[in-house]
Design an enzyme around this catalytic site. Structure first.
Site, mmCIF file in Angstrom:
data_model
loop_
_atom_site.group_PDB
_atom_site.id
_atom_site.type_symbol
_atom_site.label_atom_id
_atom_site.label_comp_id
_atom_site.label_asym_id
_atom_site.label_seq_id
_atom_site.Cartn_x
_atom_site.Cartn_y
_atom_site.Cartn_z
ATOM 1 N N CYS A 67 0.857 -1.099 -0.095
ATOM 2 C CA CYS A 67 -0.004 -0.083 -0.001
ATOM 3 C C CYS A 67 0.846 1.281 0.016
ATOM 4 O O CYS A 67 1.460 1.434 1.000
ATOM 5 C CB CYS A 67 -0.863 0.023 1.323
ATOM 6 S SG CYS A 67 -2.012 1.362 1.139
ATOM 7 N N GLU A 90 -4.619 0.453 -5.651
ATOM 8 C CA GLU A 90 -3.467 -0.608 -6.142
ATOM 9 C C GLU A 90 -3.436 -0.575 -7.783
ATOM 10 O O GLU A 90 -4.365 0.079 -8.169
ATOM 11 C CB GLU A 90 -3.768 -2.015 -5.711
ATOM 12 C CG GLU A 90 -3.906 -2.081 -4.092
ATOM 13 C CD GLU A 90 -2.355 -2.071 -3.695
ATOM 14 O OE1 GLU A 90 -1.457 -1.816 -4.198
ATOM 15 O OE2 GLU A 90 -2.232 -2.341 -2.256
#
Length: 230
Positions: free
Chosen positions: A2, A102
């Site tokens: 992340c 993402e």
């Protein structure tokens, strides 16, 4: 992993989710490394604090960010010089968020997707934090990293099944992550993939790919909208 996430909810919504004292905080639709996020620490669980995304260890010579400290792999964190002392001394924190990005790179392009939860508008990543102090003046730099685990199917489809995802804690695990009496193995056992059936995912504009333009954060509300809905 992340490297970019969002925290866009109002103070009222944050208070409804976490009954703590909040500092002034502007919505961030593209929260990137070195920027301030909101965290709740085990040391001070009654307040939310601003800290920099991307952990700078207390023993660093300066505050220059090593991008490998944006995330900490939960499987090996207890054996790493950077993270093991933080776990032992319960420098755990909740990193508040309402979504994360993402990128699907299988086609050669970086195609962004945003992930949110079905069961909660605001949630928390498992995090670790550190306080760096200058040897030459009174400067203090507080920063955090986000724990990661193996990707669930929802996140894995965007990249590949071996991809990583941030550790998203359910409400009961949030309290345990801040429990100063928990052992390191017990803490790390909380770092599990979030259930697929409780997650949403949708493609967003590639405009979110850029973290900053001429050193100014690239932070626009439309970034969190599904592609072609802007």
């Amino acid at each position: 992993m992340c490297a970019r996430y969002t925290l866009t909810r109002s103070e009222k919504q944050l208070l409804e989710a976490y009954n703590v004292k909040f500092p002034e905080f502007e919505p961030n639709y593209n929260l990137a490394p070195t920027q301030n996020g909101l965290v709740i620490t085990a040391d001070e669980p009654d307040i939310a604090q601003k800290m920099h995304f991307g952990l700078v260890p207390y023993w660093s010579a300066d505050t220059k960010l090593n991008f490998s400290t944006l995330n900490a792999r939960s499987e090996g964190a207890g054996m790493k010089k950077t993270y093991a002392p933080l776990l032992v001394h319960h420098k755990t924190c909740l990193v508040l968020a309402d979504g994360f990005y993402e990128w699907d790179k299988k086609s050669g392009e970086s195609i962004p997707y945003r992930f949110t939860l079905k069961d909660r508008e605001v949630f928390a990543f498992a995090g670790l934090w550190s306080e760096w102090k200058s040897k030459f003046n009174d400067d203090v730099y507080r920063s955090f990293t986000i724990m990661t685990t193996v990707a669930n199917e929802t996140v894995g489809k965007v990249h590949d099944p071996k991809f990583r995802m941030p550790v998203i804690l359910d409400r009961s695990s949030e309290k345990l992550w801040l429990n100063r009496h928990f052992s390191v193995p017990a803490l790390l056992s909380l770092c599990q993939p979030y259930p697929d059936d409780l997650m949403n995912v949708y493609q967003v504009s590639k405009d979110v790919n850029t973290a900053a333009v001429k050193s100014i954060p690239n932070n626009k509300q439309e970034f969190i909208l599904p592609l072609n809905s802007q």
